[in-house]
Design a protein around this motif. Structure first.
Motif: not given
Length: 70
Positions: A28-35
């Protein structure tokens, strides 16, 4: 400047490398999935790249200022 057209290959390469990169990137990046972050980031970057290409190419096919269509 014909070399600016090669910038159009960057979003294509980024789209295909996102799946591979997601296997080694954090989940997760910034609470969202990386993709999702990867795709949204490249969506914005693609627009910016197209603006750069448009500015570099100029108005090649546009009629001249005096109305001469050539």
């Amino acid at each position: 400047m014909k070399s600016a057209k090669w910038l159009a290959a960057l979003p294509v390469a980024a789209f295909f490398s996102g799946g591979w990169l997601s296997s080694i990137a954090p989940t997760f990046v910034l609470g969202m999935p990386f993709l999702m972050v990867w795709n949204v980031s490249w969506l914005v970057l693609t627009s910016l790249i197209m603006v750069v290409i448009d500015r570099a190419e100029g108005d090649i096919d546009a009629p001249s200022a005096n109305g001469d269509a050539r």
